[in-house]
Structure formats: structure tokens, C-alpha cells
Design a protein around this motif. Structure first.
Motif, PDB file in Angstrom:
ATOM      1  N   UNK A   1       8.075 -41.831 -77.352  1.00  0.00           N
ATOM      2  CA  UNK A   1       8.498 -42.180 -78.515  1.00  0.00           C
ATOM      3  C   UNK A   1       7.770 -41.602 -79.927  1.00  0.00           C
ATOM      4  N   UNK A   2       8.411 -40.820 -80.674  1.00  0.00           N
ATOM      5  CA  UNK A   2       7.682 -40.373 -81.901  1.00  0.00           C
ATOM      6  C   UNK A   2       7.522 -41.403 -82.853  1.00  0.00           C
ATOM      7  N   UNK A   3       6.748 -41.070 -84.080  1.00  0.00           N
ATOM      8  CA  UNK A   3       6.699 -42.002 -85.154  1.00  0.00           C
ATOM      9  C   UNK A   3       7.928 -42.295 -85.512  1.00  0.00           C
ATOM     10  N   UNK A   4       8.830 -41.253 -86.053  1.00  0.00           N
ATOM     11  CA  UNK A   4       9.995 -41.888 -86.663  1.00  0.00           C
ATOM     12  C   UNK A   4      11.018 -42.623 -85.601  1.00  0.00           C
ATOM     13  N   UNK A   5      10.971 -42.515 -84.256  1.00  0.00           N
ATOM     14  CA  UNK A   5      11.799 -43.214 -83.430  1.00  0.00           C
ATOM     15  C   UNK A   5      11.422 -44.466 -83.592  1.00  0.00           C
ATOM     16  N   UNK A   6       9.773 -44.656 -83.326  1.00  0.00           N
ATOM     17  CA  UNK A   6       9.308 -46.019 -83.299  1.00  0.00           C
ATOM     18  C   UNK A   6       9.523 -46.960 -84.691  1.00  0.00           C
ATOM     19  N   UNK A   7       9.714 -46.387 -85.734  1.00  0.00           N
ATOM     20  CA  UNK A   7       9.954 -46.788 -87.125  1.00  0.00           C
ATOM     21  C   UNK A   7      11.269 -47.412 -87.033  1.00  0.00           C
TER      22      UNK A   7
END
Length: 242
Positions: A1-7
Motif C-alpha cells: 500500500x503506497x502513501x496515498x492509499x494509506x492516507x
């Protein structure tokens, strides 16, 4: 999961926490009742014209338009024109499209202000009842072959909104939205609406729930309601299934 997905995942959890927080919901409702008494929604402008909306709903419509990338927004109810100009400014950023506004009475000073606005080239207005067959036909012709969003914000009685839903919601493109404003009337004290013909029991939300019983192609976006918390359109963000 990348940063955008985590956010996004974190935001989804937080929004659900808002929905599950009874005290937060009660405080939001109490605030809105008081805000209605103070005519809070009348105190904002978009590019110089009164928009008569809550900032949260303006942000929500911006999110939807950026996500959906509509080619046409049809709005019933023009008032002072701020919302038409807002939608047109979004179209300008998208680099395409127009806004069609329909109102039974477009006052001369409002028409002049809208037609002289820098966003006017993306706005078309039709004067007359939104339920009139000839006007519905014009809207349908404008919508043909386009990606369409619909906003219903004129007469807020159950009967009128039900009539608008029957006529305009079908113009909504799959995956897009028909947004019914002022469903919050159902949740507010009747005393807040004075001599208006709408009130609890007779308003946009009662129309939405009656209409949805026979239109399973649409669903209420409850996640939007949970996110906004303060909105004139609870249960009014109707998504057409893709």
C-alpha cells in the motif's frame, strides 16, 4: 500500500468513526438548527455571487465533479446564480462542458449579473417550471450523449421534488450523481421554515425515500453523509450505479 492509499484508508476509518460517534452527530445537528436561525448559508459567495450553500457541500460537489469529469451539470433552482458560477468554474478547470440552469423565475438583476460574469460562456439558463414537459425536453436534448450530473434545488415540497426526480434523475449518467439539496428539512424543527410550503414530513428527503423504492439503479452515498456531518443534503447524494 503506497502513501496515498494509506492516507485514504486512514480517512475512511476516521469518517466511519464520525458516523459512529453519537455525540458528534448530535452536536452537528444542534449546530445546524442554530445556523438555520441565523441564515448561515446565505453568507457566502463564489466568484462574487451569493451561492447560498454550506461550505461542506461546496467542497463535496467539487470532489464529485473532479472525480466524475462531467460534460454537463443540470441544476434546477438558480436563485442568485452563485452555484451556477461555481459549477461553471469547475467546468473551466476541467477544460470542457457547460451548466444548464432552470428556474421558474429568473429575476432580471440576477440574469444580468450571471450573463455578465466571466464564467457566463459555460452557462445556459432556461426560465420556466422544471416540471414543464417542454423544459424537460430541452434538458434531455442538452444531456444526450454527455456525461451528466444533476442537482435539484428549487421548490422543496415532496410533490415537486418527486416530480423532478422522475424527470431529471434519469438524465444522470451511470457512475455519476443526482444531488437533492435541502433534504435536511426533514431533520429540523418545523418552526425554522416559517411560511414556506415545505416542512418535516413534506420535503426533499421524504421525496427521495419514496422515489428510491422504485429506482434501485440509484443509491444513497452514506459515506458522503458521514464525511460531511454538516450538510443541507443528508441522504441527498444519490449515486447512479455504474
Amino acid at each position: 500500500m503506497d502513501d496515498h492509499q494509506q492516507f485514504a484508508a486512514d480517512c475512511a476509518k476516521e469518517i466511519q468513526a464520525q458516523a459512529d460517534d453519537a455525540e458528534f452527530r448530535q452536536l452537528s445537528r444542534a449546530w445546524m438548527d442554530r445556523a438555520q436561525q441565523l441564515r448561515y448559508s446565505y453568507h457566502f459567495e463564489w466568484m462574487g455571487r451569493p451561492i447560498i450553500q454550506y461550505p461542506t457541500d461546496i467542497l463535496a460537489m467539487q470532489e464529485l465533479m473532479w472525480r466524475i469529469q462531467p460534460e454537463l451539470v443540470i441544476e434546477t433552482g438558480i436563485a442568485r446564480g452563485g452555484s451556477l458560477i461555481f459549477y461553471a468554474s469547475m467546468m473551466q478547470m476541467l477544460g470542457r462542458g457547460e451548466v444548464l440552469g432552470i428556474d421558474i423565475d429568473i429575476r432580471a438583476h440576477n440574469r444580468e449579473a450571471i450573463e455578465s460574469h466571466p464564467m457566463a460562456r459555460r452557462i445556459r439558463m432556461i426560465e420556466g417550471s422544471s416540471l414543464d414537459a417542454a423544459i424537460v425536453a430541452q434538458a434531455a436534448a442538452a444531456a444526450e450523449g454527455k456525461k451528466v450530473m444533476v442537482v435539484l434545488d428549487s421548490n422543496h415540497t415532496h410533490e415537486h421534488v418527486l416530480g423532478e426526480l422522475e424527470r431529471y434523475a434519469p438524465l444522470t449518467s451511470p457512475g455519476s450523481y443526482c444531488v437533492v439539496m435541502d433534504t435536511v428539512v426533514e431533520d429540523m424543527p418545523a418552526s425554522l421554515f416559517g411560511d414556506r410550503p415545505w416542512a418535516p414530513g413534506d420535503n426533499p428527503k421524504t421525496a427521495v425515500h419514496a422515489w428510491l423504492k422504485t429506482h434501485p439503479e440509484f443509491e444513497i452515498d452514506h459515506a458522503m453523509d458521514a464525511k460531511l456531518a454538516v450538510s443541507v443534503a443528508p441522504h441527498g447524494y444519490l449515486r447512479r450505479r455504474a
